[in-house]
Design a protein around this motif. Structure first.
Motif, PDB file in Angstrom:
ATOM      1  N   LEU A 138       0.816  -1.215   0.000  1.00  0.00           N
ATOM      2  CA  LEU A 138       0.000   0.000   0.000  1.00  0.00           C
ATOM      3  C   LEU A 138       0.844   1.256   0.000  1.00  0.00           C
ATOM      4  N   THR A 139       1.914   1.253   0.825  1.00  0.00           N
ATOM      5  CA  THR A 139       2.753   2.456   0.833  1.00  0.00           C
ATOM      6  C   THR A 139       3.418   2.623  -0.505  1.00  0.00           C
ATOM      7  N   ALA A 140       3.734   1.504  -1.174  1.00  0.00           N
ATOM      8  CA  ALA A 140       4.346   1.620  -2.496  1.00  0.00           C
ATOM      9  C   ALA A 140       3.390   2.323  -3.459  1.00  0.00           C
ATOM     10  N   MET A 141       2.096   1.906  -3.417  1.00  0.00           N
ATOM     11  CA  MET A 141       1.101   2.552  -4.281  1.00  0.00           C
ATOM     12  C   MET A 141       1.034   4.049  -3.986  1.00  0.00           C
ATOM     13  N   PHE A 142       1.007   4.334  -2.686  1.00  0.00           N
ATOM     14  CA  PHE A 142       0.908   5.727  -2.271  1.00  0.00           C
ATOM     15  C   PHE A 142       2.106   6.524  -2.772  1.00  0.00           C
ATOM     16  N   SER A 143       3.292   5.901  -2.675  1.00  0.00           N
ATOM     17  CA  SER A 143       4.508   6.583  -3.119  1.00  0.00           C
ATOM     18  C   SER A 143       4.420   6.917  -4.598  1.00  0.00           C
ATOM     19  N   VAL A 144       3.888   5.970  -5.389  1.00  0.00           N
ATOM     20  CA  VAL A 144       3.748   6.238  -6.820  1.00  0.00           C
ATOM     21  C   VAL A 144       2.901   7.482  -7.035  1.00  0.00           C
ATOM     22  N   GLY A 145       1.791   7.564  -6.264  1.00  0.00           N
ATOM     23  CA  GLY A 145       0.928   8.734  -6.396  1.00  0.00           C
ATOM     24  C   GLY A 145       1.652  10.024  -6.056  1.00  0.00           C
ATOM     25  N   VAL A 146       2.396  10.007  -4.936  1.00  0.00           N
ATOM     26  CA  VAL A 146       3.093  11.231  -4.518  1.00  0.00           C
ATOM     27  C   VAL A 146       4.132  11.620  -5.564  1.00  0.00           C
ATOM     28  N   ILE A 147       4.804  10.613  -6.140  1.00  0.00           N
ATOM     29  CA  ILE A 147       5.824  10.917  -7.152  1.00  0.00           C
ATOM     30  C   ILE A 147       5.179  11.564  -8.372  1.00  0.00           C
ATOM     31  N   VAL A 148       4.021  11.022  -8.782  1.00  0.00           N
ATOM     32  CA  VAL A 148       3.336  11.623  -9.932  1.00  0.00           C
ATOM     33  C   VAL A 148       2.997  13.081  -9.631  1.00  0.00           C
ATOM     34  N   VAL A 149       2.486  13.329  -8.404  1.00  0.00           N
ATOM     35  CA  VAL A 149       2.142  14.707  -8.050  1.00  0.00           C
ATOM     36  C   VAL A 149       3.393  15.569  -8.020  1.00  0.00           C
ATOM     37  N   SER A 150       4.498  15.015  -7.511  1.00  0.00           N
ATOM     38  CA  SER A 150       5.703  15.828  -7.336  1.00  0.00           C
ATOM     39  C   SER A 150       6.342  16.209  -8.667  1.00  0.00           C
ATOM     40  N   ARG A 151       5.947  15.517  -9.746  1.00  0.00           N
ATOM     41  CA  ARG A 151       6.458  15.915 -11.057  1.00  0.00           C
ATOM     42  C   ARG A 151       5.783  17.191 -11.547  1.00  0.00           C
ATOM     43  N   GLY A 152       4.605  17.487 -10.986  1.00  0.00           N
ATOM     44  CA  GLY A 152       3.872  18.666 -11.430  1.00  0.00           C
ATOM     45  C   GLY A 152       4.457  19.945 -10.851  1.00  0.00           C
ATOM     46  N   ASP A 153       3.818  21.075 -11.165  1.00  0.00           N
ATOM     47  CA  ASP A 153       4.357  22.362 -10.747  1.00  0.00           C
ATOM     48  C   ASP A 153       3.964  22.721  -9.320  1.00  0.00           C
ATOM     49  N   GLU A 154       2.672  22.569  -9.016  1.00  0.00           N
ATOM     50  CA  GLU A 154       2.201  23.021  -7.717  1.00  0.00           C
ATOM     51  C   GLU A 154       2.129  21.848  -6.765  1.00  0.00           C
ATOM     52  N   TYR A 155       3.313  21.340  -6.426  1.00  0.00           N
ATOM     53  CA  TYR A 155       3.409  20.108  -5.659  1.00  0.00           C
ATOM     54  C   TYR A 155       2.650  20.201  -4.341  1.00  0.00           C
ATOM     55  N   ALA A 156       3.028  21.198  -3.501  1.00  0.00           N
ATOM     56  CA  ALA A 156       2.511  21.220  -2.129  1.00  0.00           C
ATOM     57  C   ALA A 156       1.000  21.380  -2.090  1.00  0.00           C
ATOM     58  N   SER A 157       0.468  22.354  -2.873  1.00  0.00           N
ATOM     59  CA  SER A 157      -0.963  22.610  -2.766  1.00  0.00           C
ATOM     60  C   SER A 157      -1.768  21.473  -3.393  1.00  0.00           C
ATOM     61  N   GLU A 158      -1.245  20.905  -4.512  1.00  0.00           N
ATOM     62  CA  GLU A 158      -1.957  19.790  -5.146  1.00  0.00           C
ATOM     63  C   GLU A 158      -2.025  18.602  -4.195  1.00  0.00           C
ATOM     64  N   LEU A 159      -0.887  18.303  -3.567  1.00  0.00           N
ATOM     65  CA  LEU A 159      -0.826  17.147  -2.676  1.00  0.00           C
ATOM     66  C   LEU A 159      -1.806  17.328  -1.530  1.00  0.00           C
ATOM     67  N   GLU A 160      -1.825  18.530  -0.971  1.00  0.00           N
ATOM     68  CA  GLU A 160      -2.713  18.762   0.157  1.00  0.00           C
ATOM     69  C   GLU A 160      -4.169  18.626  -0.269  1.00  0.00           C
ATOM     70  N   ALA A 161      -4.488  19.123  -1.485  1.00  0.00           N
ATOM     71  CA  ALA A 161      -5.868  19.017  -1.954  1.00  0.00           C
ATOM     72  C   ALA A 161      -6.268  17.560  -2.134  1.00  0.00           C
ATOM     73  N   LEU A 162      -5.333  16.740  -2.659  1.00  0.00           N
ATOM     74  CA  LEU A 162      -5.664  15.332  -2.875  1.00  0.00           C
ATOM     75  C   LEU A 162      -5.797  14.602  -1.547  1.00  0.00           C
ATOM     76  N   LEU A 163      -4.966  14.973  -0.572  1.00  0.00           N
ATOM     77  CA  LEU A 163      -4.994  14.260   0.702  1.00  0.00           C
ATOM     78  C   LEU A 163      -6.186  14.682   1.546  1.00  0.00           C
ATOM     79  N   PHE A 164      -6.495  15.980   1.558  1.00  0.00           N
ATOM     80  CA  PHE A 164      -7.539  16.463   2.448  1.00  0.00           C
ATOM     81  C   PHE A 164      -8.792  16.927   1.712  1.00  0.00           C
ATOM     82  N   GLY A 165      -8.824  16.737   0.384  1.00  0.00           N
ATOM     83  CA  GLY A 165     -10.059  16.946  -0.341  1.00  0.00           C
ATOM     84  C   GLY A 165     -10.346  18.391  -0.681  1.00  0.00           C
TER      85      GLY A 165
END
Lengths: 334, 280
Positions: A138-165
């Motif tokens: 499961l953590t591996a799956m999650f890591s893949v998701g975070v890596i995909v997000v981290s390739r984008g420009d607005e890493y921090a805000s996008e990640l927070e939106a995905l995690l907390f909706g």
């Protein structure tokens, strides 16, 4: 306090939606000023705003469906699989967002969730239930998701939106898909309800009457996956689990009658979703703090659970002292 | 020392420390508990930053409190351990997010607490991780025999007159401290990968208790280094790439153990005929 003048803290509601000033003006209560917020304003008046109304509709549908599915999750003890699905959906959300923007969220998550439902059903049947292995996958799956997000420009805000909706910024065009996803989940569960209950309480009996265990597990896991999809794009991946687990657990505390579990869970979930949204709105407008609505909804769920738990505990205590016997040790276990 | 070299040092120390304690966690089957601990650190860290206490301390305290609540709920009728875990964890995340929004201008970033940011570790973080790893090694050196006894033969351990809770508490405390020290590298969500994966991988290929305790830190440190280098090479977030490197080691170990389990040499199946049985 004028809620529109407080634009630094309210602007984020409109990110991603195409709400314009005219759009807001339609529902403005005429005066243009909200006085000091009253309880009625927070509980009812707030939902005259289009984005609050959208959030309320989606959350009510979601809460009722999650309540019904959650009872089955509770009866079958599928909490870990649900947790697994929430993690597995994350890369789907991230990839969907990267490919198609906010419109890609639901399709991406749906593909990932259904694939994960099939894989988890298979893992469960193959007897691979070592918690270490599941945690690693499961953590591996999650890591893949975070890596995909981290390739984008607005890493921090996008990640927070995905995690907390982003429950308050649900675009109008994705309300119908979200409700459809919920409806498919609830239809799948209601159609197979009798067989699911038989399987929950009597595994071998269910097999003996000729029900396919594989089909039943797949249907239930897919329904959970669909609820996770709908919830992940509203309250976020970290908080989905509360929607699935808490109503079922509360219903188990409230009643011993099987058929009352479903209305109890759905009613509790709907009430708490409403209160949570109102709390988030009141905090943001009257209190002037950016309370994330997804978090206040989950906080309302957990607080409600705490109250019911306390009530149950006191009732049990009373019953025990009235009967004059200390509770036997065996009843402490589930 | 540049930020990249410092990140490498941190990755080695944190990876080795989590690998070592992770071996105890996996062998004692406390992965699920460790996961709860990792998730519980998030609200604690936010709250500690808000009231100005040291963040690692707050994270450790909160995670222990949450695990206590979880154990309490799990004992109540018709509520199982899974229900308790789910409620406490999601509640913890929600509380953390709300706290963070209530107190503007916190010095901590949500995403660095959740998925880590090893490129910004301080010397203090490295020192903390190193001293926790040292304490863990000393503890296992001193109490290794008791820990092994209670891990592999619980009834025997009890029957021999030992009490269980001191060892359980000791391992729990070590786990909590290690989780907290791993936060800068991989964050609250991914820490479990760094704890469980190296130990699970070591357990698949190494047959002895002592061997696992030696191999898991090596795998952990290697995952840290590979993750940091890959993160720089591919321009992706460091925390997830460390977690994926650890997962890669686990998958490799799984393949090795499966391949090793195959029958490579043709061995004649001993067949005992009636004649053999009579003459023997």
């Amino acid at each position: 306090m004028a809620w529109r003048s407080n634009s630094t803290s309210t602007r984020w509601w409109y990110q991603g939606t195409k709400a314009t000033d005219a759009d807001i003006g339609i529902c403005d209560p005429g005066v243009g000023e909200w006085g000091p917020m009253t309880l009625v304003d927070a509980l009812f008046g707030a939902f005259a705003l289009p984005f609050m109304a959208r959030a309320l509709i989606v959350m009510l549908v979601l809460a009722v469906v999650a309540g019904v599915v959650g009872v089955l999750v509770n009866l079958r003890g599928l909490e870990f699989i649900s947790d697994g699905l929430t993690h597995a959906v994350f890369p789907g959300l991230a990839i969907g967002l990267a490919v198609g923007g906010t419109a890609g969220l639901v399709p991406g998550a749906a593909v990932a969730a259904l694939a994960a439902a099939v894989v988890l059903t298979w893992l469960d049947r193959a007897g691979i239930t070592s918690d270490a292995a599941i945690a690693i996958v499961l953590t591996a799956m999650f890591s893949v998701g975070v890596i995909v997000v981290s390739r984008g420009d607005e890493y921090a805000s996008e990640l927070e939106a995905l995690l907390f909706g982003r429950v308050l910024t649900i675009p109008p065009e994705s309300v119908v898909p979200l409700i459809l996803v919920c409806l498919v989940a609830v239809v799948a569960v209601v159609v197979t309800m009798k067989q699911q209950l038989l399987r929950a309480f009597d595994r071998s009996g269910s097999r003996a009457v000729g029900d396919s265990a594989l089909v039943l597990d797949l249907v239930l896991n897919a329904a959970v996956a669909l609820v996770v999809v709908a919830a992940a794009s509203t309250v976020g991946t970290l908080l989905v689990l509360a929607l699935l687990i808490v109503p079922g657990a509360v219903a188990r505390l409230m009643t011993e009658r099987l058929w009352w579990l479903f209305p109890a869970a759905a009613g509790f979930a709907a009430l708490m979703a409403w209160l949570g949204l109102a709390l988030g709105f009141a905090g943001s407008v009257a209190g002037g703090v950016d309370l994330p609505a997804g978090s206040t909804i989950v906080a309302a769920f957990v607080a409600g659970y705490g109250i019911v738990l306390l009530g149950r505990w006191i009732a049990d205590r009373r019953l025990a002292t009235k009967a004059g016997v200390p509770q036997p040790a065996g009843t402490a276990a589930r | 020392m540049g930020y990249f070299e410092r990140a490498l040092v941190a990755a080695i120390i944190i990876g080795a420390g989590t690998g070592f304690v992770g071996a105890l966690v996996v062998l004692r089957r406390r992965t699920f508990f460790a996961q709860a601990l990792t998730h519980g650190t998030y609200p604690g860290a936010v709250a500690a930053a808000a009231i100005g206490v040291s963040v690692p301390l707050g994270a450790a305290a909160a995670s222990v409190v949450l695990v206590g609540v979880m154990a309490g709920i799990a004992r109540i009728r018709r509520q199982g351990a899974q229900v308790a875990a789910g409620i406490v964890l999601t509640g913890g995340f929600a509380a953390g997010a709300i706290l963070q929004s209530l107190i503007p201008g916190l010095p901590v970033q949500a995403e660095s607490l959740l998925v880590g940011s090893i490129l910004t570790v301080t010397d203090g973080d490295i020192l903390l991780a190193a001293s926790i790893a040292l304490v863990a090694v000393v503890t296992v050196a001193v109490f290794g025999k008791e820990i092994a006894f209670s891990t592999f033969d619980q009834p025997g351990f009890r029957a021999a007159g030992y009490r269980e809770w001191p060892i359980e508490l000791l391992v729990l405390a070590l786990t909590a401290a290690t989780v907290v020290s791993a936060l800068p590298a991989v964050g609250a969500i991914l820490a479990i990968a760094l704890i469980a994966a190296p130990a699970a991988a070591a357990r698949l290929v190494v047959p002895t208790y002592r061997g696992i305790l030696l191999t898991a830190p090596l795998i952990g440190a290697a995952s840290g280094v590979i993750g940091v280098i890959a993160s720089r090479g591919l321009a992706v977030a460091a925390g997830p790439s460390i977690a994926l490197a650890a997962t890669g080691f686990f998958v490799m170990a799984l393949v090795i153990s499966k391949v090793r389990g195959l029958a490579w040499k043709r061995v004649p199946i001993p067949v005992e005929t009636a004649e053999d049985a009579r003459t023997a």
